[in-house]
Structures are given as C-alpha cells and as structure tokens.
Motif scaffolding. Structure first.
Motif, short mmCIF file in Angstrom:
data_model
loop_
_atom_site.label_atom_id
_atom_site.label_comp_id
_atom_site.label_asym_id
_atom_site.label_seq_id
_atom_site.Cartn_x
_atom_site.Cartn_y
_atom_site.Cartn_z
N PHE A 293 74.40 38.45 12.57
CA PHE A 293 75.74 38.31 13.13
C PHE A 293 75.64 37.75 14.56
CE2 PHE A 293 76.51 42.05 10.21
CZ PHE A 293 77.19 41.31 9.25
N PRO A 294 76.70 37.09 15.02
CA PRO A 294 76.66 36.51 16.37
C PRO A 294 76.67 37.58 17.47
CG PRO A 294 78.84 36.23 15.40
CD PRO A 294 77.95 36.76 14.32
N ILE A 295 75.82 37.37 18.48
CA ILE A 295 75.80 38.21 19.68
C ILE A 295 76.12 37.32 20.87
CG2 ILE A 295 74.39 39.63 21.21
CD1 ILE A 295 72.68 40.39 18.83
N VAL A 296 77.16 37.67 21.62
CA VAL A 296 77.60 36.88 22.76
C VAL A 296 77.45 37.70 24.03
CG1 VAL A 296 79.50 35.57 23.78
CG2 VAL A 296 79.30 35.71 21.29
N LEU A 297 76.67 37.19 24.98
CA LEU A 297 76.53 37.81 26.29
C LEU A 297 77.46 37.09 27.26
CD1 LEU A 297 72.64 38.12 26.50
CD2 LEU A 297 74.26 39.73 25.54
N VAL A 298 78.37 37.82 27.85
CA VAL A 298 79.38 37.21 28.71
C VAL A 298 79.00 37.38 30.18
CG1 VAL A 298 81.82 37.14 29.34
CG2 VAL A 298 81.15 37.67 26.98
N GLY A 299 78.85 36.25 30.88
CA GLY A 299 78.54 36.30 32.31
C GLY A 299 77.10 35.93 32.59
N SER A 300 76.82 34.62 32.72
CA SER A 300 75.43 34.18 32.92
C SER A 300 74.84 34.74 34.21
CB SER A 300 75.36 32.65 32.91
OG SER A 300 76.19 32.10 33.93
#
Length: 252
Positions: A191-198
């Motif tokens: 499933f997709p994992i999105v990390l927000v805030g580089s």
C-alpha cells in the motif's frame, strides 16, 4: 499523590502517573509465587482477545480507509495541522474513510477533514496517562479505546489501504516503522506510504540511505516503499495514482 523524602528535610512530591510507573518498575523485582505470575499473565490474554474481537467486529464494516499518523502535540493553526485537515478532506472525496489514533493534534485534524468532507471518521484511541483523549470529530460508531498498543497497531494496518505520515514523535515513528516493515516483509500488500514534509523527514531519510543502506541493513528497493511530498495535492495524487494503476474504483 505520594511523597518521597530525599536527604534532610527535602521532599519530592510525585504525581499519580509517575507513582504508577514507579510501582510498575518495582513490581518486577518483588517476590511472587509461580501461581501469582501465571494467573495474572493468563488472564491478560482474555483482555487482549476482547480488544481484538471488538476491533475486528467494528472495523470489518468500514470499507477502504487511509490512516493518518502524526503528533498529538500540534495545535489548530499549525501548518501541519491545517495540511492534515486538507489531506483528509481530499482523500475522503476519493472515497476513502480516514483512520487516526483518535486523539488531539494531527489525529484531530485527520478526523476533522473526514467529517468536513462527509466521510467515515474513525478513531482508535489509546489509554494513556497524559495527552490522549478522543477528539470531537470521530463518528460515534467508529470510536474505539485500546489498552494495548500492539492491538491498536494491528487495527491500523489490517484495515488501511494507505498511510499518510505527518510530522510526529516516537509514536509516529513506531507506526511508520510498523507499516514499512510489514510491507517490506510481504506480510501485507504494498500500500502507498506518504511522508509529508521533506524538511521534517530528510534527516531520517538521509540516515536510511547513508547508514542503513550503506551498512547493508536494507536494500535499494526498500527506499521505494514510501514517497515524500510537501503539499496536500501531492499526497492525495500519489494515493490516487496508486489505485488508478490497478484500475480500482474506491467508491463502492
């Protein structure tokens, strides 16, 4: 409250939660009979089982969902809070429900966005001596309270079809590691994992590349298990693209 004397005339007052933690530490060094130990541990199995059964019965009905993880300590008006609201709203409009830890901060923001978009808003609360309480944006039918972190994490992972990870502390890192590990070891689907805030995540991600990868602790492919974004639109677009790839219509 209890008082502990330290030196001449010096007394430290310890609050309830600290006293409880102190008692837990001391418990493991007290003499106990075998019967006392096995009875206590055996009965705990039934408490764990009850939490699993209750969770499965409620969560099995919710349909496709995305979990949003993040700090309990950010407040309304914080950029992370406001972005979590926006992300949750837009993900909900794709047809997903939103699962959070049920508490304040980013969790509240996620549930708030789901509520504003008219979608399912699920809260999996953990019983803690501080900072955790149900936020007001959870659907009453989908509010659950847990004593055990590991049961709660099973619910997050088993019933989520995507993960959005906002800035957070140790708890957020624990939830992120759980999701990545289960995907890496093929225990759950990719499933997709999105990390927000580089800016927030870059230090950790550099450590992944420059230490874990260099030392052979992970593979190059493992670095593709997540996507780093800086806007709500990018976060939602990544999740949408993932399901468009498989021609899956989330709305059902």
């Amino acid at each position: 409250m209890s008082k502990i004397k330290r030196g001449k005339g010096l007394t430290k007052v310890i609050s309830g939660p600290e006293t409880e933690i102190d008692q837990r530490v001391q418990y493991h060094f007290q003499e106990k009979t075998w019967d006392e130990t096995i009875t206590k541990d055996s009965w705990m199995v039934f408490k764990v089982m009850a939490e699993f059964v209750d969770g499965y019965e409620k969560m099995a009905k919710i349909g496709p969902c995305v979990s949003i993880f993040g700090s309990a300590r950010v407040k309304e008006g914080d950029p992370s809070y406001e972005m979590a609201v926006e992300i949750a709203e837009k993900i909900t409009r794709l047809g997903f429900g939103i699962i959070t830890g049920g508490g304040p901060g980013i969790m509240e923001a996620g549930n708030r966005g789901a509520r504003q978009a008219g979608g399912k808003s699920i809260g999996l609360n953990i019983d803690l001596p501080f900072e955790q309480h149900f936020n007001p944006y959870i659907d009453k039918h989908y509010s659950m309270d847990y004593n055990y972190f590991f049961v709660r994490k099973v619910m997050f992972v088993k019933y989520s079809q995507g993960f959005v990870v906002m800035p957070g502390g140790f708890g957020t890192l624990d939830e992120l590691s759980e999701a990545i590990t289960l995907i890496q070891t093929l225990k759950i689907a990719r499933f997709p994992i999105v990390l927000v805030g580089s800016k927030f995540w870059n230090g950790l991600l550099d450590w992944f590349k420059n230490t874990l990868l260099e030392e052979g602790m992970i593979s190059e492919e493992d670095l593709k298990l997540y996507r780093v974004v800086d806007t709500a639109d990018e976060a939602v677009a990544h999740i949408k693209a993932f399901y468009d790839k498989y021609s899956i219509n989330v709305n059902f």
